[in-house]
Structures are given as structure tokens and as C-alpha cells.
Design a protein around this motif. Structure first.
Motif, PDB file in Angstrom:
ATOM      1  N   ARG A 361       0.825  -1.206   0.000  1.00 34.78           N
ATOM      2  CA  ARG A 361       0.000   0.000   0.000  1.00 34.78           C
ATOM      3  C   ARG A 361       0.862   1.260   0.000  1.00 34.78           C
ATOM      4  NH1 ARG A 361      -5.165   0.243   0.084  1.00 34.78           N
ATOM      5  NH2 ARG A 361      -5.232  -1.954   0.691  1.00 34.78           N
ATOM      6  N   SER A 362       1.968   1.207   0.672  1.00 37.31           N
ATOM      7  CA  SER A 362       2.881   2.360   0.650  1.00 37.31           C
ATOM      8  C   SER A 362       3.446   2.576  -0.749  1.00 37.31           C
ATOM      9  CB  SER A 362       4.019   2.154   1.653  1.00 37.31           C
ATOM     10  OG  SER A 362       3.531   2.169   2.977  1.00 37.31           O
ATOM     11  N   LEU A 363       3.742   1.494  -1.452  1.00 38.67           N
ATOM     12  CA  LEU A 363       4.232   1.609  -2.827  1.00 38.67           C
ATOM     13  C   LEU A 363       3.159   2.225  -3.724  1.00 38.67           C
ATOM     14  CD1 LEU A 363       6.039  -1.839  -3.075  1.00 38.67           C
ATOM     15  CD2 LEU A 363       7.139   0.412  -3.132  1.00 38.67           C
ATOM     16  N   TYR A 364       1.896   1.854  -3.467  1.00 38.34           N
ATOM     17  CA  TYR A 364       0.788   2.441  -4.225  1.00 38.34           C
ATOM     18  C   TYR A 364       0.719   3.947  -3.999  1.00 38.34           C
ATOM     19  CZ  TYR A 364      -4.046   3.919  -5.008  1.00 38.34           C
ATOM     20  OH  TYR A 364      -5.172   4.612  -5.390  1.00 38.34           O
ATOM     21  N   VAL A 365       0.841   4.357  -2.738  1.00 39.74           N
ATOM     22  CA  VAL A 365       0.784   5.783  -2.413  1.00 39.74           C
ATOM     23  C   VAL A 365       1.953   6.525  -3.059  1.00 39.74           C
ATOM     24  CG1 VAL A 365       0.962   7.459  -0.523  1.00 39.74           C
ATOM     25  CG2 VAL A 365      -0.510   5.454  -0.272  1.00 39.74           C
ATOM     26  N   LEU A 366       3.152   5.971  -2.953  1.00 42.25           N
ATOM     27  CA  LEU A 366       4.313   6.611  -3.577  1.00 42.25           C
ATOM     28  C   LEU A 366       4.148   6.698  -5.093  1.00 42.25           C
ATOM     29  CD1 LEU A 366       7.172   4.942  -1.497  1.00 42.25           C
ATOM     30  CD2 LEU A 366       6.468   7.346  -1.410  1.00 42.25           C
ATOM     31  N   GLY A 367       3.572   5.646  -5.672  1.00 37.70           N
ATOM     32  CA  GLY A 367       3.351   5.661  -7.111  1.00 37.70           C
ATOM     33  C   GLY A 367       2.446   6.802  -7.528  1.00 37.70           C
ATOM     34  N   ARG A 368       1.374   7.002  -6.794  1.00 39.14           N
ATOM     35  CA  ARG A 368       0.458   8.093  -7.126  1.00 39.14           C
ATOM     36  C   ARG A 368       1.099   9.464  -6.893  1.00 39.14           C
ATOM     37  NH1 ARG A 368      -5.399   7.987  -4.897  1.00 39.14           N
ATOM     38  NH2 ARG A 368      -5.230   9.984  -6.014  1.00 39.14           N
ATOM     39  N   ILE A 369       1.825   9.581  -5.805  1.00 35.92           N
ATOM     40  CA  ILE A 369       2.477  10.863  -5.500  1.00 35.92           C
ATOM     41  C   ILE A 369       3.409  11.277  -6.625  1.00 35.92           C
ATOM     42  CG2 ILE A 369       4.247  11.910  -4.024  1.00 35.92           C
ATOM     43  CD1 ILE A 369       2.878  10.575  -1.621  1.00 35.92           C
ATOM     44  N   TYR A 370       4.248  10.348  -7.110  1.00 35.26           N
ATOM     45  CA  TYR A 370       5.221  10.714  -8.145  1.00 35.26           C
ATOM     46  C   TYR A 370       4.576  10.814  -9.529  1.00 35.26           C
ATOM     47  CZ  TYR A 370       9.064  10.403  -4.858  1.00 35.26           C
ATOM     48  OH  TYR A 370       9.910  10.632  -3.803  1.00 35.26           O
ATOM     49  N   LEU A 392      -1.106  -4.285  -5.599  1.00 40.40           N
ATOM     50  CA  LEU A 392      -2.493  -4.068  -5.195  1.00 40.40           C
ATOM     51  C   LEU A 392      -3.359  -3.841  -6.427  1.00 40.40           C
ATOM     52  CD1 LEU A 392      -2.256  -1.667  -2.117  1.00 40.40           C
ATOM     53  CD2 LEU A 392      -2.548  -4.146  -2.100  1.00 40.40           C
ATOM     54  N   SER A 393      -4.634  -4.217  -6.323  1.00 37.66           N
ATOM     55  CA  SER A 393      -5.546  -4.003  -7.444  1.00 37.66           C
ATOM     56  C   SER A 393      -5.681  -2.517  -7.760  1.00 37.66           C
ATOM     57  CB  SER A 393      -6.916  -4.605  -7.133  1.00 37.66           C
ATOM     58  OG  SER A 393      -7.466  -4.014  -5.964  1.00 37.66           O
ATOM     59  N   GLU A 394      -5.668  -1.663  -6.714  1.00 40.06           N
ATOM     60  CA  GLU A 394      -5.736  -0.215  -6.936  1.00 40.06           C
ATOM     61  C   GLU A 394      -4.545   0.258  -7.763  1.00 40.06           C
ATOM     62  OE1 GLU A 394      -7.012  -0.362  -2.468  1.00 40.06           O
ATOM     63  OE2 GLU A 394      -6.054  -1.736  -3.903  1.00 40.06           O
ATOM     64  N   ALA A 395      -3.383  -0.322  -7.482  1.00 42.83           N
ATOM     65  CA  ALA A 395      -2.180   0.064  -8.218  1.00 42.83           C
ATOM     66  C   ALA A 395      -2.279  -0.374  -9.678  1.00 42.83           C
ATOM     67  CB  ALA A 395      -0.949  -0.551  -7.561  1.00 42.83           C
ATOM     68  N   GLU A 396      -2.844  -1.548  -9.902  1.00 44.32           N
ATOM     69  CA  GLU A 396      -3.004  -2.036 -11.276  1.00 44.32           C
ATOM     70  C   GLU A 396      -3.947  -1.137 -12.064  1.00 44.32           C
ATOM     71  OE1 GLU A 396      -4.249  -6.064 -10.900  1.00 44.32           O
ATOM     72  OE2 GLU A 396      -2.343  -6.758 -10.036  1.00 44.32           O
ATOM     73  N   GLU A 397      -5.021  -0.697 -11.435  1.00 41.45           N
ATOM     74  CA  GLU A 397      -5.960   0.208 -12.110  1.00 41.45           C
ATOM     75  C   GLU A 397      -5.304   1.550 -12.403  1.00 41.45           C
ATOM     76  OE1 GLU A 397      -9.129  -0.206 -13.288  1.00 41.45           O
ATOM     77  OE2 GLU A 397      -8.616  -2.312 -12.928  1.00 41.45           O
ATOM     78  N   GLU A 398      -4.554   2.060 -11.419  1.00 39.84           N
ATOM     79  CA  GLU A 398      -3.875   3.339 -11.612  1.00 39.84           C
ATOM     80  C   GLU A 398      -2.826   3.236 -12.723  1.00 39.84           C
ATOM     81  OE1 GLU A 398      -3.260   7.385 -10.848  1.00 39.84           O
ATOM     82  OE2 GLU A 398      -4.819   6.019 -10.081  1.00 39.84           O
ATOM     83  N   ARG A 399      -2.178   2.107 -12.783  1.00 40.18           N
ATOM     84  CA  ARG A 399      -1.113   1.898 -13.789  1.00 40.18           C
ATOM     85  C   ARG A 399      -1.656   1.982 -15.211  1.00 40.18           C
ATOM     86  NH1 ARG A 399       1.858   1.261 -17.304  1.00 40.18           N
ATOM     87  NH2 ARG A 399       3.839   0.127 -17.409  1.00 40.18           N
ATOM     88  N   LYS A 400      -2.920   1.662 -15.427  1.00 43.84           N
ATOM     89  CA  LYS A 400      -3.524   1.683 -16.760  1.00 43.84           C
ATOM     90  C   LYS A 400      -3.572   3.095 -17.357  1.00 43.84           C
ATOM     91  CE  LYS A 400      -6.472  -2.349 -15.875  1.00 43.84           C
ATOM     92  NZ  LYS A 400      -7.875  -2.824 -15.694  1.00 43.84           N
TER      93      LYS A 400
END
Length: 414
Positions: A361-370, A392-400
Motif C-alpha cells: 500500500r505504501s508503494l501504491y501511495v508513492l506511485g500516485r504521489i510521483y 495491489l488491485s488499486e495500483a493495477e488500475e492506476e497503472r492503466k
């Protein structure tokens, strides 16, 4: 006037000691009675109050009395001055009956023992426990004024010691059956360890004490038995007795029971019951681990309705109670990122996520921040890397939302 002590002291003993197995939880009411009796000059009340303030070794922790060793010593000394036989014996046992204080006592140590022994023989469990301790801890030597040099041979001294030490067994059993679970603790030690070469260990009897105490309804013995069963691999029985102890008011158990329901260890897995146990641990014990566990359930909607605002409050409480507890950092970082339960704070979101950047989840947050340049210089390539590592599934959706151009640069596509 009661049979053994004043009415107030006898009722207080019932509430504080003898009713533990009845789960009445009237300890504070009993303590208030002692305060009143002490104010009227009752030295026995001073003595019992001193025990209440001396920690879990001397009183059930379920009463939640504060430990105050200095005040306990003052109360014991006042008990001595007021001529409490019980106070004098307990002061002797606790090291408070110094030669100076022994001179201040209106009765001798020998007379104090005689009076307490008479009450013990009459049926008072606290006095039975005190007499048992007199033999268990060798205080009978001081009471009788004897030592090794008073005997013609080592064999005679050994026989005298064995005869007296073994008397503790009967007195402890009487007290144990009369409501003093603490007597059972000493019985267990007596059987388990023996005594200095005078009494051999009796492990088969030691093994019987906690089961008997558990069946009698003593919460401490229920948890001791649960721990023994857990160690033996009997997880279902361990869970049963741990639950009995918790329902009886033994502190510090609801989080552990919640974990059993969470994982299905010793009981059928039940997320809803797990969450209920975590909330009880919060309400009754302010357990920081329970705050984290409840926060996780609320954040994910497992075992209860999803409520990330409440989850933020739980994780924040855990951190306030236990500085450096990083379990909630990934969830708090997302709450700060998205303004859940708090105003958005991208710097705080980055700090918490960075300190736990090994967590998905922290990686997801960092991904969105950057990727979005939230509080930090935008760096989509770095952000995508974090999103890819998250899983995380949220990260996969954001990655799209991101792809490379023909020139190898990253951009947001929708």
C-alpha cells in the motif's frame, strides 16, 4: 461486627478477593469500604488496602487498582501501629516489619500469629492464605525464635523444617477453596519446585492446580491453563479457557482472542467475531494492537462495514498509544493522500509511505504521489515503477492510466 473483622473489612474482602470466581467486579466498591474503615481507625483495613496497592502479585489485576508501593508501605506501617495482627504478619512477610517498627507494634509477632491462626482455623480464607505463607516462606522461624543452633543435630533441624514447611499445603488448599486464587499460585509453586531439599517436587499435583482453579471460575487460572494447553498444542481447549477468562474480566486477552477468530486458530474462522473482539480490546483495554487490527478491518471492510474514516481514527490512536508502531503507516499514508478522515497532506502521506516502502500500500501511495506530482516533483517513470511493485488491485488500475510514447517518455493517457 463481622465474624473475623469489622463489617466493612469483611465485605471488602468478599468483593476484592473471594468473589473473583463469581465475576461480580465490585473491587472498587470494596476498596471504598476499606478507605472508610481506615478513616475510622481500622488497622486491618490499612493492611488490605496495602495489598491492593502492591501490584498483581497480591491482588487480581481485573480490579485495575493502581500500584503505589510508597503508599502501600505507609499503610502497612499504620496497620502495625494500630495493632492489626494481620498487618504485622504481612509486614513481616514483605520486609516492612523492621526492628524499629516491631517495637512500635502494640502486640508481639507471636501474638499476631496466634490471632491470625485463630481466624484461619475459624474459616477466613485471607487468614488461611497468610498462615500458609508463614510456613511456605519460613517465617515460622522468626515467629518461634528458632534457628539451626537450637537443635541437637542436622537431622533434628531438618525434621523440624519439613514438619513446618509442609503445613502450608493444607492452609493453601483451604484458602484456595475459600476464594483466594493466590493461594493456588503458591500451591502450584510448592508442588512444582519443592523446597530447598526439605520437600520433594510433586509435578503430578502441580499439574492439577490450574485446572481446578479454572473450573472454580478463577480468571487468572483459566488463562494459566489456556497457556499450558496452547503450549501442548491443544488449541481448541486453550481458546475455550482464554475466552472464559476474558469474559470473567481478566485483562489483556480480547486482542489475542480476536486474532484466533481472525486466523481460525483453535476455533472456526469468523471475521465478524474477530472484529467484535478487537473493539472490546479497544473499549476495555485501549490496546494499540487492537486499534491497528480494527483499523485494518474497517479499512478493508472485512468483518464489518467499510469505514475508512473510522479506520484513520483507529490507526491514529494506535500510533498515539505506541510511538514507533509502523503497522498503520501505509493506511494512514493513503488517508492523508486522499483526505480520508483528515485534510489532504501530501508531505505526511509521502513521509509515512517512504518509511514503509516495502509494503504494497505504501508503494501504491508513492506511485500516485510521483505520477501525479502531489507534493513532490512529478516523476511518472518513478511513479510507475512503484505502482508496478505494489501488486495491489488499486495500483493495477492506476497503472492503466500511464504509457510510454514512441520517444520513450511517460505520459498519462486518460
Amino acid at each position: 461486627m463481622g465474624k473475623f473483622f469489622s463489617d466493612g473489612v469483611e465485605t471488602a474482602l468478599q468483593y476484592i478477593y473471594y468473589d473473583n470466581r463469581l465475576r461480580l467486579h465490585r473491587g472498587q466498591e470494596g476498596f471504598d469500604l476499606l478507605v472508610k474503615a481506615s478513616g475510622e481507625g481500622d488497622g486491618d483495613a490499612d493492611c488490605i488496602m496495602a495489598r491492593c496497592l502492591s501490584g498483581y502479585q497480591y491482588v487480581w489485576p481485573g480490579h485495575h487498582f493502581p500500584q503505589d508501593d510508597r503508599q502501600a508501605a505507609k499503610l502497612l506501617h499504620r496497620s502495625i501501629e494500630r495493632g492489626s495482627a494481620l498487618g504485622i504478619l504481612i509486614a513481616k512477610r514483605s520486609g516492612a516489619l523492621t526492628p524499629v517498627w516491631q517495637k512500635k507494634a502494640p502486640i508481639s509477632l507471636q501474638e499476631a500469629f496466634r490471632q491470625v491462626l485463630e481466624k484461619a482455623a475459624g474459616g477466613d480464607a485471607f487468614c488461611q492464605y497468610t498462615v500458609g505463607n508463614t510456613y511456605f516462606w519460613w517465617d515460622f522461624l522468626s515467629i518461634e525464635g528458632k534457628n539451626r543452633n537450637d537443635f541437637p543435630s542436622q537431622e533434628a533441624f531438618r525434621a523440624y523444617m519439613t514438619e513446618n514447611i509442609t503445613r502450608c499445603e493444607d492452609w493453601f488448599w483451604r484458602a484456595f477453596r475459600g476464594g483466594m486464587y493466590l493461594a493456588g499460585n503458591n500451591l502450584r509453586h510448592y508442588y512444582e519446585a519443592g523446597d530447598e531439599g526439605y520437600v520433594a517436587p510433586q509435578p503430578e499435583k502441580a499439574a492439577q492446580v490450574y485446572p481446578i482453579g479454572a473450573e472454580m471460575g478463577y480468571p487468572p487460572h483459566q488463562i494459566f491453563l489456556a497457556n499450558d494447553l496452547e503450549e501442548a498444542g491443544e488449541t481448541e481447549k486453550a481458546h475455550y479457557w482464554r475466552l472464559q477468562a476474558a469474559e470473567g474480566g481478566q485483562p489483556g486477552l480480547w486482542y489475542q482472542i480476536g486474532c484466533s477468530f481472525d486466523t481460525g486458530r483453535g476455533v472456526e474462522q469468523d471475521p465478524q467475531k474477530a472484529y467484535e473482539c478487537f473493539t472490546r480490546a479497544i473499549e476495555e483495554e485501549s490496546d494499540p494492537y487492537a486499534y491497528n487490527a480494527a483499523g485494518l478491518y474497517l479499512f478493508t471492510g472485512r468483518g464489518t462495514a467499510q469505514d475508512r474514516v473510522k479506520a484513520f481514527a483507529c490507526f491514529s490512536s494506535a500510533l498515539r498509544l505506541q510511538e514507533g508502531n509502523t503497522f498503520g503507516y501505509p493506511f494512514l499514508s493513503q488517508c492523508y493522500l486522499e483526505g480520508i478522515g483528515t485534510a489532504p497532506d501530501y508531505q505526511q502521506a509521502h513521509r509515512l509511505a517512504w518509511e514503509t516502502k516495502d509494503k504494497p500500500r505504501s508503494l501504491y501511495v508513492l506511485g500516485r504521489i510521483y505520477c501525479e506530482g502531489l507534493g513532490m516533483p512529478q516523476d511518472i517513470a518513478m511513479g510507475v515503477e512503484y505502482l508496478d511493485r505494489s501488486g495491489l488491485s488499486e495500483a493495477e488500475e492506476e497503472r492503466k492510466h500511464y504509457k510510454k510514447t514512441l520517444f520513450g517518455r511517460w505520459k498519462r493517457v486518460n
